[in-house]
Design a protein around this motif. Structure first.
Motif, PDB file in Angstrom:
ATOM      1  N   ILE A   7       0.850  -1.153   0.114  1.00 44.13           N
ATOM      2  CA  ILE A   7      -0.053   0.132   0.436  1.00 44.13           C
ATOM      3  C   ILE A   7       1.483   1.420   0.023  1.00 44.13           C
ATOM      4  O   ILE A   7       1.891   1.406   0.454  1.00 44.13           O
ATOM      5  N   VAL A   8       0.585   2.309  -0.269  1.00 40.36           N
ATOM      6  CA  VAL A   8       1.112   4.075  -0.753  1.00 40.36           C
ATOM      7  C   VAL A   8       0.687   4.628   0.971  1.00 40.36           C
ATOM      8  O   VAL A   8      -0.444   4.742   1.000  1.00 40.36           O
ATOM      9  N   GLN A   9       1.921   4.070   1.600  1.00 40.46           N
ATOM     10  CA  GLN A   9       1.418   5.355   3.050  1.00 40.46           C
ATOM     11  C   GLN A   9       1.021   6.628   2.841  1.00 40.46           C
ATOM     12  O   GLN A   9       1.464   7.695   1.601  1.00 40.46           O
ATOM     13  N   ARG A  10       0.061   7.237   3.303  1.00 33.66           N
ATOM     14  CA  ARG A  10      -0.598   9.333   3.275  1.00 33.66           C
ATOM     15  C   ARG A  10       0.019   9.743   4.726  1.00 33.66           C
ATOM     16  O   ARG A  10      -0.912   9.820   6.008  1.00 33.66           O
ATOM     17  N   GLU A  25      10.536   2.334   4.179  1.00 33.08           N
ATOM     18  CA  GLU A  25      10.320   0.823   3.813  1.00 33.08           C
ATOM     19  C   GLU A  25      10.097   0.826   2.536  1.00 33.08           C
ATOM     20  O   GLU A  25       9.904  -0.061   2.194  1.00 33.08           O
ATOM     21  N   ASP A  26       8.758   1.976   2.078  1.00 31.02           N
ATOM     22  CA  ASP A  26       8.552   1.831   0.730  1.00 31.02           C
ATOM     23  C   ASP A  26       8.968   1.845  -0.839  1.00 31.02           C
ATOM     24  O   ASP A  26       8.617   1.331  -1.664  1.00 31.02           O
ATOM     25  N   GLY A  27      10.070   3.444  -0.794  1.00 29.14           N
ATOM     26  CA  GLY A  27      10.251   3.741  -1.479  1.00 29.14           C
ATOM     27  C   GLY A  27       9.268   4.858  -1.890  1.00 29.14           C
ATOM     28  O   GLY A  27      10.144   5.393  -3.212  1.00 29.14           O
ATOM     29  N   CYS A  28       8.622   5.393  -1.397  1.00 35.17           N
ATOM     30  CA  CYS A  28       7.563   5.744  -2.353  1.00 35.17           C
ATOM     31  C   CYS A  28       6.127   6.749  -0.534  1.00 35.17           C
ATOM     32  O   CYS A  28       6.219   6.344   0.302  1.00 35.17           O
ATOM     33  N   VAL A  29       5.874   7.541  -1.486  1.00 40.99           N
ATOM     34  CA  VAL A  29       4.840   7.692  -0.202  1.00 40.99           C
ATOM     35  C   VAL A  29       4.157   8.811  -0.790  1.00 40.99           C
ATOM     36  O   VAL A  29       5.001   9.652  -1.940  1.00 40.99           O
ATOM     37  N   ILE A  30       2.837   8.986  -0.338  1.00 40.90           N
ATOM     38  CA  ILE A  30       2.249  10.520  -0.623  1.00 40.90           C
ATOM     39  C   ILE A  30       2.057  11.122   0.114  1.00 40.90           C
ATOM     40  O   ILE A  30       1.593  11.318   1.538  1.00 40.90           O
ATOM     41  N   ILE A  31       2.378  12.802   0.147  1.00 36.53           N
ATOM     42  CA  ILE A  31       2.248  13.614   1.941  1.00 36.53           C
ATOM     43  C   ILE A  31       1.305  14.469   1.606  1.00 36.53           C
ATOM     44  O   ILE A  31       0.699  14.347  -0.084  1.00 36.53           O
ATOM     45  N   LYS A  32       0.539  14.474   2.611  1.00 41.40           N
ATOM     46  CA  LYS A  32      -0.776  15.093   2.565  1.00 41.40           C
ATOM     47  C   LYS A  32      -0.500  16.823   2.597  1.00 41.40           C
ATOM     48  O   LYS A  32       0.700  17.014   3.815  1.00 41.40           O
ATOM     49  N   ASN A 175      -8.338   8.110 -15.246  1.00 39.33           N
ATOM     50  CA  ASN A 175      -7.723   8.790 -15.738  1.00 39.33           C
ATOM     51  C   ASN A 175      -5.806   9.375 -15.465  1.00 39.33           C
ATOM     52  O   ASN A 175      -5.571   9.315 -16.472  1.00 39.33           O
ATOM     53  N   GLY A 176      -5.685   7.695 -14.517  1.00 39.46           N
ATOM     54  CA  GLY A 176      -4.273   7.278 -15.251  1.00 39.46           C
ATOM     55  C   GLY A 176      -3.089   7.525 -13.881  1.00 39.46           C
ATOM     56  O   GLY A 176      -2.256   8.050 -14.306  1.00 39.46           O
ATOM     57  N   ALA A 177      -4.110   7.629 -12.786  1.00 38.57           N
ATOM     58  CA  ALA A 177      -2.507   8.508 -11.343  1.00 38.57           C
ATOM     59  C   ALA A 177      -1.401   6.809 -11.677  1.00 38.57           C
ATOM     60  O   ALA A 177      -1.424   6.332 -12.453  1.00 38.57           O
ATOM     61  N   THR A 178      -0.550   7.873 -11.530  1.00 39.90           N
ATOM     62  CA  THR A 178       1.041   7.149 -11.150  1.00 39.90           C
ATOM     63  C   THR A 178       0.597   5.114 -11.354  1.00 39.90           C
ATOM     64  O   THR A 178      -0.308   5.514 -10.202  1.00 39.90           O
ATOM     65  N   ILE A 179       1.438   4.296 -11.502  1.00 42.92           N
ATOM     66  CA  ILE A 179       0.949   3.477 -11.183  1.00 42.92           C
ATOM     67  C   ILE A 179       1.965   3.006 -10.812  1.00 42.92           C
ATOM     68  O   ILE A 179       3.799   3.195 -10.979  1.00 42.92           O
ATOM     69  N   ALA A 180       2.267   2.320  -9.205  1.00 48.67           N
ATOM     70  CA  ALA A 180       3.938   2.319  -8.505  1.00 48.67           C
ATOM     71  C   ALA A 180       3.594   0.816  -7.865  1.00 48.67           C
ATOM     72  O   ALA A 180       2.512   0.466  -7.364  1.00 48.67           O
ATOM     73  N   ILE A 181       5.165  -0.309  -8.032  1.00 47.39           N
ATOM     74  CA  ILE A 181       5.515  -1.356  -7.061  1.00 47.39           C
ATOM     75  C   ILE A 181       6.274  -0.272  -6.029  1.00 47.39           C
ATOM     76  O   ILE A 181       7.294  -0.776  -5.543  1.00 47.39           O
ATOM     77  N   PRO A 182       5.120  -0.559  -3.991  1.00 42.66           N
ATOM     78  CA  PRO A 182       5.631   0.501  -2.740  1.00 42.66           C
ATOM     79  C   PRO A 182       7.216  -1.183  -2.240  1.00 42.66           C
ATOM     80  O   PRO A 182       6.402  -2.060  -2.767  1.00 42.66           O
ATOM     81  N   GLY A 183       8.522  -0.984  -2.084  1.00 48.98           N
ATOM     82  CA  GLY A 183       8.780  -1.839  -1.773  1.00 48.98           C
ATOM     83  C   GLY A 183      10.226  -1.968  -3.418  1.00 48.98           C
ATOM     84  O   GLY A 183      11.175  -2.597  -2.756  1.00 48.98           O
ATOM     85  N   SER A 184       9.599  -1.816  -4.174  1.00 49.29           N
ATOM     86  CA  SER A 184      10.599  -1.950  -5.343  1.00 49.29           C
ATOM     87  C   SER A 184      11.916  -1.371  -5.533  1.00 49.29           C
ATOM     88  O   SER A 184      12.914  -1.862  -6.350  1.00 49.29           O
ATOM     89  N   HIS A 185      12.065  -0.369  -4.393  1.00 48.88           N
ATOM     90  CA  HIS A 185      13.516   0.484  -4.637  1.00 48.88           C
ATOM     91  C   HIS A 185      13.921  -0.610  -3.586  1.00 48.88           C
ATOM     92  O   HIS A 185      15.848  -0.750  -4.077  1.00 48.88           O
ATOM     93  N   GLN A 195       2.933  -6.195 -13.622  1.00 51.39           N
ATOM     94  CA  GLN A 195       1.845  -5.254 -13.405  1.00 51.39           C
ATOM     95  C   GLN A 195       1.205  -5.674 -12.382  1.00 51.39           C
ATOM     96  O   GLN A 195       0.969  -4.706 -12.069  1.00 51.39           O
ATOM     97  N   HIS A 196       0.336  -6.523 -12.110  1.00 48.38           N
ATOM     98  CA  HIS A 196       0.229  -6.740 -11.202  1.00 48.38           C
ATOM     99  C   HIS A 196       1.025  -7.047  -9.604  1.00 48.38           C
ATOM    100  O   HIS A 196      -0.123  -6.602  -9.034  1.00 48.38           O
ATOM    101  N   GLU A 197       1.743  -6.523  -9.809  1.00 44.42           N
ATOM    102  CA  GLU A 197       2.636  -6.484  -8.206  1.00 44.42           C
ATOM    103  C   GLU A 197       1.814  -4.267  -8.279  1.00 44.42           C
ATOM    104  O   GLU A 197       2.368  -4.086  -7.302  1.00 44.42           O
ATOM    105  N   ALA A 198       1.686  -4.038  -8.946  1.00 44.67           N
ATOM    106  CA  ALA A 198       1.802  -2.181  -8.496  1.00 44.67           C
ATOM    107  C   ALA A 198       0.751  -1.380  -8.494  1.00 44.67           C
ATOM    108  O   ALA A 198      -1.197  -2.369  -8.597  1.00 44.67           O
TER     109      ALA A 198
END
Ligand SMILES: O=C(O)CCC(=O)C(=O)O
Ligand SMILES: [Fe+2]
Length: 305
Positions: A7-10, A25-32, A175-185, A195-198
């Motif tokens: 999951i993507v942490q917010r 942890e994930d290589g990504c995050v959404i900053i609120k 509408n084409g939100a970016t897709i990503a694989i948390p942890g793939s860093h 594809q199914h991991e994203a």
């Protein structure tokens, strides 16, 4: 053992330690609440003329329905004054991208830090009917040798770039939100992304998507009839990824165009494969010669079978 669903942490922009931990942890995050609506509307308005004037891409990097505003920092006063200098970006690039090393100068120890710089900033406006990009690591351009860190955990300092992407509209699966694989860093160079991991990085305007250069991701498909998915991207890389002597400023266009092609190439006026050193989607030499291009295309041909 239960398998952890990616999951993507917010996380709120005020909680900097949690943002840093999520990236580790994930290589990504959404900053609120990274930014506010008024600022986004200004950047949307400043980039729109360039997006409207852009042409369909012919190649593999982008679907033809996507339009871009390159040179976002030069073209959007608001992105330049509000976003690239944001103190939170500085905190995160200092943590993940800046490089400090120590050497002896004679017998005295010297420690130097090269601070991250904005390496590219661009708006991606994905139109209806666009297919998804292929999953990729943005740091392919910098030829990073990714070691498998899945067993050891992430070593801060092993990435050489990171990205901050702010949506100009609400982004959705449709509408084409970016897709990503948390942890793939953490993955080694020999693991292919599936594809199914994203998962989609669904964002409200005012959010900001942050990812390390080694994270697998892609622009999503836009299956809507009429919505455009606008995303303003800023990409920071090691500050020493440039020439030691800045020939670009030391020599005039006229002088450089009079040089032999071999000298132009060796001085960096062609591109580094795959994508480093372009200007308005042209090679420096095309740009300096004022070459008009009907349709921009990949700098390196696709290696897909
Ligand atoms: O449009 C997006 O969501 C991401 C674009 C991207 O990843 C790229 O062009 O490298
Ligand atoms: Fe990318």
């Amino acid at each position: 053992m239960a398998v952890k669903e990616p999951i993507v942490q917010r996380i709120e922009r005020t909680d900097v330690p949690a943002i840093i931990q999520a990236i580790i942890e994930d290589g990504c995050v959404i900053i609120k609440n990274f930014t506010d609506l008024e600022t986004i509307e200004k950047v949307n308005a400043e980039t729109k003329p360039y997006i409207d004037a852009d042409k369909p891409w012919k190649g593999d990097l982008f679907p033809p329905e996507t339009r871009r505003c390159s040179n976002l920092v030069g073209r959007s006063k608001t992105a330049r004054e509000q976003w690239i200098v944001d103190p939170l970006i500085k905190t995160l690039t200092s943590k993940f991208v800046d490089k400090t090393t120590t050497n002896f100068y004679g017998e005295t120890k010297h420690t130097y830090t090269s601070e991250a710089i904005c390496s590219i900033a661009m708006t991606f406006d994905v139109g209806p009917g666009a297919k998804a990009q292929r999953l990729h690591r943005d740091d392919k351009n910098f030829h990073v040798d990714h070691e498998d860190q899945t067993a050891t955990g992430y070593r801060v300092g092993s990435d050489v770039m990171m990205a901050f992407m702010i949506p100009g509209v609400k982004t959705t699966v449709e509408n084409g939100a970016t897709i990503a694989i948390p942890g793939s860093h953490l993955w080694g160079a020999d693991r292919a992304p599936k594809q199914h991991e994203a998962v989609p990085a669904l964002m409200e305007p005012t959010d900001c998507w942050v990812m390390l250069g080694g994270l697998y991701h892609a622009g999503g498909a836009n299956v809507t009839e009429s919505e455009r998915r606008t995303l303003h991207g800023m990409f920071f890389a090691r500050g020493y990824f440039r020439q030691e002597e800045n020939a670009y400023l030391a020599n005039s266009t006229e002088e450089v165009l009079s040089w032999a092609p071999e000298a132009q190439k060796i001085m960096g006026y062609e591109l580094s494969s795959p994508n480093i050193g372009f200007v308005n989607f042209k090679t420096p030499l095309q740009y300096m010669r004022g070459v008009e291009i009907d349709a921009f295309g990949d700098f390196d041909p696709s290696q897909e079978k």
